[in-house]
Design an enzyme around this catalytic site. Structure first.
Site, PDB file in Angstrom:
ATOM      1  N   GLU A 116      -8.401  -7.765  -7.320  1.00 38.40           N
ATOM      2  CA  GLU A 116      -9.023  -6.483  -6.860  1.00 38.40           C
ATOM      3  C   GLU A 116      -8.406  -6.145  -7.913  1.00 38.40           C
ATOM      4  O   GLU A 116      -7.778  -6.474  -9.105  1.00 38.40           O
ATOM      5  CB  GLU A 116      -7.574  -6.138  -5.737  1.00 38.40           C
ATOM      6  CG  GLU A 116      -8.492  -6.278  -4.305  1.00 38.40           C
ATOM      7  CD  GLU A 116      -7.643  -4.903  -3.532  1.00 38.40           C
ATOM      8  OE1 GLU A 116      -7.662  -5.048  -1.871  1.00 38.40           O
ATOM      9  OE2 GLU A 116      -5.773  -5.640  -3.339  1.00 38.40           O
ATOM     10  N   CYS A 129      -7.395  -0.164 -13.914  1.00 37.50           N
ATOM     11  CA  CYS A 129      -6.262  -1.271 -13.571  1.00 37.50           C
ATOM     12  C   CYS A 129      -7.217  -2.875 -13.357  1.00 37.50           C
ATOM     13  O   CYS A 129      -7.580  -3.005 -12.152  1.00 37.50           O
ATOM     14  CB  CYS A 129      -5.659  -0.711 -12.903  1.00 37.50           C
ATOM     15  SG  CYS A 129      -4.252  -1.643 -12.281  1.00 37.50           S
ATOM     16  N   CYS A 136       0.218 -13.319  -7.040  1.00 34.86           N
ATOM     17  CA  CYS A 136       1.484 -13.027  -7.703  1.00 34.86           C
ATOM     18  C   CYS A 136       2.603 -14.084  -7.023  1.00 34.86           C
ATOM     19  O   CYS A 136       2.804 -14.291  -6.009  1.00 34.86           O
ATOM     20  CB  CYS A 136       1.794 -11.454  -7.332  1.00 34.86           C
ATOM     21  SG  CYS A 136       2.974 -11.187  -8.808  1.00 34.86           S
ATOM     22  N   CYS A 140       8.489  -9.739  -5.936  1.00 34.59           N
ATOM     23  CA  CYS A 140       8.883  -7.934  -6.289  1.00 34.59           C
ATOM     24  C   CYS A 140       9.543  -7.300  -4.382  1.00 34.59           C
ATOM     25  O   CYS A 140       7.717  -7.430  -3.799  1.00 34.59           O
ATOM     26  CB  CYS A 140       9.063  -7.000  -6.997  1.00 34.59           C
ATOM     27  SG  CYS A 140       8.551  -8.088  -8.404  1.00 34.59           S
ATOM     28  N   CYS A 143       6.744  -4.638  -4.075  1.00 36.30           N
ATOM     29  CA  CYS A 143       5.260  -4.714  -3.967  1.00 36.30           C
ATOM     30  C   CYS A 143       4.656  -5.042  -2.927  1.00 36.30           C
ATOM     31  O   CYS A 143       5.131  -6.257  -2.717  1.00 36.30           O
ATOM     32  CB  CYS A 143       5.178  -5.179  -5.414  1.00 36.30           C
ATOM     33  SG  CYS A 143       3.271  -5.763  -6.202  1.00 36.30           S
ATOM     34  N   GLY A 201      -0.824  -9.807 -10.317  1.00 37.62           N
ATOM     35  CA  GLY A 201      -0.315 -11.078 -10.772  1.00 37.62           C
ATOM     36  C   GLY A 201       0.899 -10.405 -12.118  1.00 37.62           C
ATOM     37  O   GLY A 201       0.545  -9.282 -12.449  1.00 37.62           O
ATOM     38  N   GLU A 202       1.363 -11.593 -12.669  1.00 34.74           N
ATOM     39  CA  GLU A 202       2.311 -10.971 -14.097  1.00 34.74           C
ATOM     40  C   GLU A 202       1.260 -11.452 -15.075  1.00 34.74           C
ATOM     41  O   GLU A 202       1.344 -12.635 -15.850  1.00 34.74           O
ATOM     42  CB  GLU A 202       3.495 -11.849 -14.130  1.00 34.74           C
ATOM     43  CG  GLU A 202       4.089 -12.229 -15.062  1.00 34.74           C
ATOM     44  CD  GLU A 202       4.767 -10.552 -15.716  1.00 34.74           C
ATOM     45  OE1 GLU A 202       4.361 -10.856 -17.279  1.00 34.74           O
ATOM     46  OE2 GLU A 202       5.042 -10.399 -14.689  1.00 34.74           O
ATOM     47  N   SER A 233       1.317  -4.761 -18.589  1.00 30.25           N
ATOM     48  CA  SER A 233       2.917  -3.848 -17.723  1.00 30.25           C
ATOM     49  C   SER A 233       3.661  -6.111 -17.422  1.00 30.25           C
ATOM     50  O   SER A 233       2.373  -6.992 -16.823  1.00 30.25           O
ATOM     51  CB  SER A 233       2.374  -3.671 -16.371  1.00 30.25           C
ATOM     52  OG  SER A 233       3.917  -3.555 -15.491  1.00 30.25           O
ATOM     53  N   SER A 255       8.957  -3.905 -16.589  1.00 30.36           N
ATOM     54  CA  SER A 255       8.724  -2.301 -14.579  1.00 30.36           C
ATOM     55  C   SER A 255      10.275  -2.954 -14.672  1.00 30.36           C
ATOM     56  O   SER A 255      11.096  -4.005 -14.456  1.00 30.36           O
ATOM     57  CB  SER A 255       7.819  -3.443 -13.876  1.00 30.36           C
ATOM     58  OG  SER A 255       6.564  -3.232 -13.849  1.00 30.36           O
ATOM     59  N   LEU A 256      11.345  -1.787 -14.715  1.00 25.18           N
ATOM     60  CA  LEU A 256      12.072  -1.783 -14.822  1.00 25.18           C
ATOM     61  C   LEU A 256      13.114  -1.906 -13.614  1.00 25.18           C
ATOM     62  O   LEU A 256      13.914  -2.835 -12.957  1.00 25.18           O
ATOM     63  CB  LEU A 256      12.904  -0.603 -15.810  1.00 25.18           C
ATOM     64  CG  LEU A 256      14.325  -1.004 -16.080  1.00 25.18           C
ATOM     65  CD1 LEU A 256      14.529  -2.185 -16.568  1.00 25.18           C
ATOM     66  CD2 LEU A 256      14.642  -0.014 -17.176  1.00 25.18           C
ATOM     67  N   HIS A 257      12.571  -0.755 -12.844  1.00 27.16           N
ATOM     68  CA  HIS A 257      13.414   0.047 -11.205  1.00 27.16           C
ATOM     69  C   HIS A 257      14.688  -0.456 -11.799  1.00 27.16           C
ATOM     70  O   HIS A 257      15.387   0.053  -9.934  1.00 27.16           O
ATOM     71  CB  HIS A 257      12.598  -1.051 -10.798  1.00 27.16           C
ATOM     72  CG  HIS A 257      10.975  -0.994 -10.300  1.00 27.16           C
ATOM     73  ND1 HIS A 257      10.779   0.116 -10.838  1.00 27.16           N
ATOM     74  CD2 HIS A 257       9.926  -2.370 -11.066  1.00 27.16           C
ATOM     75  CE1 HIS A 257       8.894  -0.322 -11.382  1.00 27.16           C
ATOM     76  NE2 HIS A 257       9.233  -1.573 -11.787  1.00 27.16           N
ATOM     77  N   ASN A 332       4.968   4.146  -3.377  1.00 26.33           N
ATOM     78  CA  ASN A 332       3.905   3.943  -2.756  1.00 26.33           C
ATOM     79  C   ASN A 332       3.955   2.652  -1.080  1.00 26.33           C
ATOM     80  O   ASN A 332       3.931   1.645  -2.092  1.00 26.33           O
ATOM     81  CB  ASN A 332       2.290   3.073  -3.498  1.00 26.33           C
ATOM     82  CG  ASN A 332       2.031   4.556  -4.528  1.00 26.33           C
ATOM     83  OD1 ASN A 332       2.460   5.909  -4.369  1.00 26.33           O
ATOM     84  ND2 ASN A 332       2.349   3.746  -5.484  1.00 26.33           N
ATOM     85  N   CYS A 375       0.016   2.170  -6.878  1.00 28.02           N
ATOM     86  CA  CYS A 375       0.940   0.833  -7.503  1.00 28.02           C
ATOM     87  C   CYS A 375       1.388   0.245  -7.195  1.00 28.02           C
ATOM     88  O   CYS A 375       2.994   1.013  -5.670  1.00 28.02           O
ATOM     89  CB  CYS A 375       1.817   1.556  -8.688  1.00 28.02           C
ATOM     90  SG  CYS A 375       3.037   1.014  -9.825  1.00 28.02           S
TER      91      CYS A 375
END
Length: 400
Positions: A116, A129, A136, A140, A143, A201-202, A233, A255-257, A332, A375
């Site tokens: 996507e 994006c 992935c 997480c 996510c 993905g990373e 990212s 991506s800390l969070h 989200n 996101c």
């Protein structure tokens, strides 16, 4: 809110020939040499192909008017200019567009993989994006993309191909008829002005392909998107962070969070391998980091999980000495998640603490929630949501 589902434009059958769309200069050189172009002509011919593919967006060799008929015929016999195939296009009420793209089968794959790509228009820019992997591997917990298993890495051509599909659909090539529609940029000459590697993905687990693709995107003689308008990212693949700065030179988002390892271990399991202290050391040493090239730290706001005012104060202390901005992301929701978005009043207080400490702390406006394009929501149709789940998501989006 509601989503508009549209079938993609009719697409040609995927060719068995290798596509030149998405190749770098060395790939084009090898393709030309492979069909017998003499060595002394290679530089000129590579330049011609590069311009037709990445400036004009050619989809047919016959359009290449300054290339001889004989060479065009030879190219057409051996190669094509196919992009990833659009399976569906969804358009959000806010103008966000999400494309489900089908890729050619590679190796022993039983079926064509799907990814996507999301286009987010604003008055003065258009941000694309793009994905780096099919699925992935990071899982997480907040996510939606992380609930889909990793299928494989994308090739450089498949990554660049997402940019080309977007520019095709938007008429964003030199001389092309521009698209029209609600939400498209009204300022500037280009519809796709920014790229974020924040899709499926990373990116740093597919480093070489991402690097090669982004260098094609940034090449000033082709797609020509400034490296300052390209953001990669990562969830924190520490060994490749320095490489990204040195070999790509784009902007970095992390991506800390969470501000504590025990919580980040749960939210971002990669933290067990590369804990917060190691991650922030890599950020301090990121090549080129400065007040003019700040690192963006992404922080998803999860109600009752990571949104206390003590967390905000700890976040400020953690980032001391790093030229940074902190991007607060309202969570989200997606069907089945156990998390809720923080209350807006709490987000504002959290942001105020960060701002008063001298950091920019924009709150990212949720875009495309009604079509699962926001996101953390991307997940290819290989694992489609049920109609009931989509209705549930739309109901949640209506509370914005």
């Amino acid at each position: 809110m509601h989503a508009i589902l549209q079938a993609g434009a009719p697409q040609p059958a995927v060719s068995a020939k290798a596509s030149l769309a998405g190749l770098g200069r060395e790939g084009l050189r090898a393709a030309l040499a492979g069909i017998g172009v003499p060595d002394k002509q290679l530089n000129m011919r590579v330049g011609q192909l590069w311009s037709w593919i990445y400036v004009r967006g050619a989809t047919d060799f016959n359009d290449m008017s300054d290339v001889s008929k004989e060479l065009r015929a030879a190219l057409a016999r051996a190669h094509c200019l196919d992009r990833p195939e659009i399976v569906t296009e969804q358009v959000s009420v806010d103008g966000t567009r999400k494309w489900l793209l089908r890729l050619p089968i590679r190796g022993h794959e039983a079926r064509s993989p799907e990814i996507e790509t999301v286009y987010i228009p604003e008055a003065d820019r258009g941000t694309l994006c793009i994905s780096s992997q099919v699925g992935c591997t990071l899982t997480c917990s907040f996510c939606h993309t992380g609930t889909q298993r990793l299928v494989r890495n994308l090739t450089p051509g498949e990554i660049v191909g997402q940019i080309m599909v977007a520019r095709d659909r938007l008429g964003d090539w030199l001389g092309a008829a521009r698209a029209s529609g609600d939400g498209l940029p009204t300022q500037g000459e280009r519809f796709v002005s920014n790229i974020v590697m924040m899709g499926m993905g990373e990116p740093l687990y597919n480093f070489e392909a991402v690097r090669d693709a982004l260098l094609i995107a940034a090449d000033g003689e082709g797609i020509a998107i400034s490296k300052r308008r390209i953001t990669l990212s990562t969830s924190g693949v520490v060994p490749n962070i320095s490489r990204a700065g040195a070999e790509i030179g784009c902007m970095l988002a992390v991506s800390l969070h969470a501000v504590r390892d025990e919580l980040r271990n749960e939210l971002v399991p990669l933290n067990r391998k590369y804990p917060i202290a190691q991650l922030l050391d890599a950020c301090r040493d990121y090549p080129g980091v400065s007040n003019a090239r700040r690192i963006t730290f992404e922080y998803v706001m999860l109600k009752g999980v990571n949104d206390s005012l003590a967390d905000a104060k700890a976040l400020v202390k953690l980032l001391a000495g790093i030229p940074a901005k902190i991007n607060l992301i309202p969570f989200n929701p997606w069907p089945g998640t156990r998390y809720e978005c923080s209350d807006w009043e709490r987000i504002e207080k959290f942001s105020e603490i960060i701002f008063n400490a001298g950091y920019a702390s924009p709150v990212r406006t949720p875009r495309g929630r009604d079509i699962l394009a926001a996101c953390g929501q991307l997940k290819s149709a290989t694992e489609k949501l049920s109609a009931r789940e989509r209705l549930a998501l739309r109901a949640m989006a209506m509370t914005d």
